[in-house]
Design a protein around this motif. Structure first.
Motif, PDB file in Angstrom:
ATOM      1  N   TYR A 258       0.830  -1.198   0.000  1.00  0.00           N
ATOM      2  CA  TYR A 258       0.000   0.000   0.000  1.00  0.00           C
ATOM      3  C   TYR A 258       0.868   1.253   0.000  1.00  0.00           C
ATOM      4  O   TYR A 258       1.849   1.353   0.746  1.00  0.00           O
ATOM      5  CB  TYR A 258      -0.923   0.011   1.210  1.00  0.00           C
ATOM      6  CG  TYR A 258      -1.688   1.294   1.387  1.00  0.00           C
ATOM      7  CD1 TYR A 258      -2.733   1.635   0.532  1.00  0.00           C
ATOM      8  CD2 TYR A 258      -1.349   2.192   2.402  1.00  0.00           C
ATOM      9  CE1 TYR A 258      -3.437   2.813   0.692  1.00  0.00           C
ATOM     10  CE2 TYR A 258      -2.046   3.370   2.566  1.00  0.00           C
ATOM     11  CZ  TYR A 258      -3.085   3.672   1.705  1.00  0.00           C
ATOM     12  OH  TYR A 258      -3.771   4.847   1.861  1.00  0.00           O
ATOM     13  N   VAL A 259       0.525   2.196  -0.848  1.00  0.00           N
ATOM     14  CA  VAL A 259       1.217   3.483  -0.940  1.00  0.00           C
ATOM     15  C   VAL A 259       0.207   4.571  -0.605  1.00  0.00           C
ATOM     16  O   VAL A 259      -0.881   4.632  -1.197  1.00  0.00           O
ATOM     17  CB  VAL A 259       1.812   3.714  -2.337  1.00  0.00           C
ATOM     18  CG1 VAL A 259       2.544   5.050  -2.400  1.00  0.00           C
ATOM     19  CG2 VAL A 259       2.758   2.579  -2.706  1.00  0.00           C
ATOM     20  N   GLN A 267       5.214  12.772  -4.866  1.00  0.00           N
ATOM     21  CA  GLN A 267       6.025  12.330  -6.000  1.00  0.00           C
ATOM     22  C   GLN A 267       5.632  13.050  -7.288  1.00  0.00           C
ATOM     23  O   GLN A 267       6.497  13.422  -8.094  1.00  0.00           O
ATOM     24  CB  GLN A 267       5.894  10.821  -6.176  1.00  0.00           C
ATOM     25  CG  GLN A 267       6.596   9.999  -5.100  1.00  0.00           C
ATOM     26  CD  GLN A 267       6.397   8.517  -5.275  1.00  0.00           C
ATOM     27  OE1 GLN A 267       5.644   8.072  -6.142  1.00  0.00           O
ATOM     28  NE2 GLN A 267       7.046   7.728  -4.431  1.00  0.00           N
ATOM     29  N   LEU A 268       4.332  13.267  -7.490  1.00  0.00           N
ATOM     30  CA  LEU A 268       3.893  14.019  -8.666  1.00  0.00           C
ATOM     31  C   LEU A 268       4.395  15.456  -8.621  1.00  0.00           C
ATOM     32  O   LEU A 268       4.821  16.019  -9.637  1.00  0.00           O
ATOM     33  CB  LEU A 268       2.367  13.994  -8.762  1.00  0.00           C
ATOM     34  CG  LEU A 268       1.724  12.650  -9.104  1.00  0.00           C
ATOM     35  CD1 LEU A 268       0.207  12.753  -9.005  1.00  0.00           C
ATOM     36  CD2 LEU A 268       2.135  12.194 -10.493  1.00  0.00           C
ATOM     37  N   LYS A 269       4.367  16.067  -7.428  1.00  0.00           N
ATOM     38  CA  LYS A 269       4.857  17.439  -7.300  1.00  0.00           C
ATOM     39  C   LYS A 269       6.364  17.518  -7.570  1.00  0.00           C
ATOM     40  O   LYS A 269       6.836  18.425  -8.260  1.00  0.00           O
ATOM     41  CB  LYS A 269       4.551  17.975  -5.899  1.00  0.00           C
ATOM     42  CG  LYS A 269       3.098  18.325  -5.681  1.00  0.00           C
ATOM     43  CD  LYS A 269       2.872  18.892  -4.292  1.00  0.00           C
ATOM     44  CE  LYS A 269       1.399  19.230  -4.066  1.00  0.00           C
ATOM     45  NZ  LYS A 269       1.184  19.768  -2.691  1.00  0.00           N
ATOM     46  N   GLY A 271       8.070  15.454  -9.396  1.00  0.00           N
ATOM     47  CA  GLY A 271       8.263  15.220 -10.832  1.00  0.00           C
ATOM     48  C   GLY A 271       8.010  16.478 -11.645  1.00  0.00           C
ATOM     49  O   GLY A 271       8.777  16.804 -12.561  1.00  0.00           O
ATOM     50  N   LYS A 272       6.937  17.210 -11.316  1.00  0.00           N
ATOM     51  CA  LYS A 272       6.673  18.466 -12.015  1.00  0.00           C
ATOM     52  C   LYS A 272       7.764  19.492 -11.751  1.00  0.00           C
ATOM     53  O   LYS A 272       8.172  20.244 -12.650  1.00  0.00           O
ATOM     54  CB  LYS A 272       5.316  19.022 -11.575  1.00  0.00           C
ATOM     55  CG  LYS A 272       4.133  18.219 -12.070  1.00  0.00           C
ATOM     56  CD  LYS A 272       2.820  18.822 -11.586  1.00  0.00           C
ATOM     57  CE  LYS A 272       1.632  18.002 -12.064  1.00  0.00           C
ATOM     58  NZ  LYS A 272       0.342  18.563 -11.567  1.00  0.00           N
ATOM     59  N   MET A 273       8.274  19.522 -10.514  1.00  0.00           N
ATOM     60  CA  MET A 273       9.330  20.464 -10.179  1.00  0.00           C
ATOM     61  C   MET A 273      10.615  20.142 -10.939  1.00  0.00           C
ATOM     62  O   MET A 273      11.305  21.032 -11.444  1.00  0.00           O
ATOM     63  CB  MET A 273       9.586  20.426  -8.666  1.00  0.00           C
ATOM     64  CG  MET A 273      10.582  21.443  -8.166  1.00  0.00           C
ATOM     65  SD  MET A 273      10.811  21.347  -6.398  1.00  0.00           S
ATOM     66  CE  MET A 273      11.491  19.687  -6.211  1.00  0.00           C
ATOM     67  N   LEU A 274      10.943  18.849 -11.061  1.00  0.00           N
ATOM     68  CA  LEU A 274      12.130  18.457 -11.810  1.00  0.00           C
ATOM     69  C   LEU A 274      11.993  18.797 -13.290  1.00  0.00           C
ATOM     70  O   LEU A 274      12.956  19.232 -13.937  1.00  0.00           O
ATOM     71  CB  LEU A 274      12.387  16.961 -11.625  1.00  0.00           C
ATOM     72  CG  LEU A 274      12.837  16.513 -10.233  1.00  0.00           C
ATOM     73  CD1 LEU A 274      12.910  14.999 -10.160  1.00  0.00           C
ATOM     74  CD2 LEU A 274      14.192  17.120  -9.888  1.00  0.00           C
TER      75      LEU A 274
END
Length: 312
Positions: A258-259, A267-269, A271-274
């Motif tokens: 479970y995550v 993680q999505l944030k 990824g967008k920042m990178l």
């Protein structure tokens, strides 16, 4: 007259209850389940509609007002004792977007915690199926529930909560829908279907001229078809953990796969920042390359408007 009607109806009701108790004692089974159903503060309108849909499906449930605290969940055992309930269905909302549900056997446990995803209410789906309000369902489980011990425990909890007993006060003596639980990709899928029966009368009338009365009855039995029509609501549950007691006690099972949705959003944030940093880095490199090219061009070719060339 009103008092007389109340007295007569009360005695009739007691007589029916005693008959049900006698039948259960003669069969050797007694199912006395009552469910306390409540939610925390901060639920959205979709989550509230889902809770109302489930409350209509469970005539043996007692719906209470919202529970204020999220840390002292052991107080729910006292509420269940006050309302004479031995099952607790508690919906916890977090950040106005995540919904968790606790299924517990009060007061001794166990307690299972789930994360609800992909929820759709009856008003959203608009399915053609329908069932009688307060009718008793057929609770169906997938074969994979018997393959692991933690899913066996979850199966018992689900059966005690969604299995409407005969002795429920608001239950109707009809069975006209199926509540199905199935495990797909380590998630529990909830579906609600209507049992619809249809008879092909045209074929029965055409064959009535040739066949006898016995054959007519047998043909009609053969032509009786049953099908399932979805009613709603529908949602998917992910098992997070199981606690030995009722909202307290040692942890006996934890889902390692479970995550948390907070981790997914972070993680999505990141990824967008990178991606944004990468784009800005590319723009800066283009500017540096352009300035270097201009400098090299100036060094290789002399400026025709320079003083040493104009006034040579």
């Amino acid at each position: 007259m009103a008092s007389l009607y109340k007295a007569v109806s009360g005695t009739k009701r007691r007589r029916e209850e005693t008959e049900i108790e006698k039948e259960s004692k003669s069969n050797g089974t007694s199912n006395r389940q009552r469910v306390l159903m409540l939610s925390s503060r901060g639920v959205t309108f979709r989550q509230r509609h889902l809770i109302n849909d489930l409350a209509l499906m469970l005539p043996h449930a007692k719906k209470d007002s919202k529970f204020d605290t999220k840390s002292k969940l052991y107080l729910l055992n006292e509420l269940a004792d006050i309302y004479n309930c031995n099952n607790v269905l508690f919906f916890e909302a977090r950040k106005r977007q995540d919904l968790y549900v606790y299924m517990a056997k009060a007061p001794n446990g166990p307690t299972a915690k789930f994360h609800i995803q992909n929820l759709h209410t009856m008003s959203e789906l608009n399915f053609t199926g329908n069932c009688l309000r307060g009718s008793r369902p057929i609770v169906s489980f997938d074969r994979t529930f018997d393959e692991s011990p933690h899913y066996k425990l979850v199966k018992e909890l689900l059966f005690h909560i969604f299995g409407v007993p005969k002795s429920a006060r608001k239950a109707k003596p009809f069975v006209d829908h199926v509540v199905m639980f199935s495990i797909v990709e380590n998630k529990i899928w909830f579906r609600n279907y209507q049992i619809s029966e249809s008879i092909d009368t045209a074929a029965a009338d055409g064959s009535a001229l040739v066949e006898s009365e016995d054959k007519k009855a047998s043909s009609k039995k053969k032509q009786l078809t049953m099908s399932l029509v979805e009613i709603g609501p529908r949602f998917v549950m992910t098992l997070i953990s199981i606690i030995e007691g009722s909202f307290s006690g040692p942890l006996i099972y934890e889902n390692k796969e479970y995550v948390s949705p907070n981790v997914i959003r972070s993680q999505l944030k990141t990824g967008k920042m990178l991606q944004k940093r990468k784009r800005s880095f590319v723009v800066e490199n283009k500017k540096i390359k352009k300035s270097l090219q201009e400098k090299e061009f100036r060094e290789t070719e002399p400026d025709p408007l320079a003083d040493n060339i104009m006034f040579a």
